[in-house]
Design an enzyme around this catalytic site. Structure first.
Site: not given
Length: 109
Positions: A34, A37
């Protein structure tokens, strides 16, 4: 480099580390693939250092810990939950600035 103050959360330790904690807990639901993230990771590290003693900052990898992610209905990552006294008291989805997350934490300390 990750801060040693960030707690690695798992399906196995979530109850004791988060739900039974005596301080507010910021849980970062994330995954290695991600992009947002990865962008928020340094912010999480900084918050862990700054809120040391006042709050617990933890990260839970949703790919490795599907049970907890499912229980909390995590559909998008990063999702950040503030859990206090075993209850979700706040939530943020997507990349947030350090100032936004500090404001989020300050309202629960």
């Amino acid at each position: 480099m990750a801060s040693e103050k960030v707690v690695t959360l798992t399906d196995a330790n979530f109850k004791s580390a988060v739900l039974e904690a005596d301080k507010p807990v910021l849980v970062d639901f994330w995954a290695a693939w991600c992009g947002p993230c990865k962008m928020i990771a340094p912010v999480i590290d900084e918050l862990a250092n700054e809120y040391d003693g006042q709050a617990i900052i933890g990260k839970l990898n949703v790919d490795e810990n599907r049970q907890i992610a499912s229980e909390y209905g995590i559909m998008s990552i990063p999702t950040l939950l503030v859990i206090k006294n075993g209850q979700v008291v706040d939530k943020a989805v997507g990349f947030k600035s350090k100032a936004d997350l500090a404001k989020l934490m300050d309202s629960h300390i």
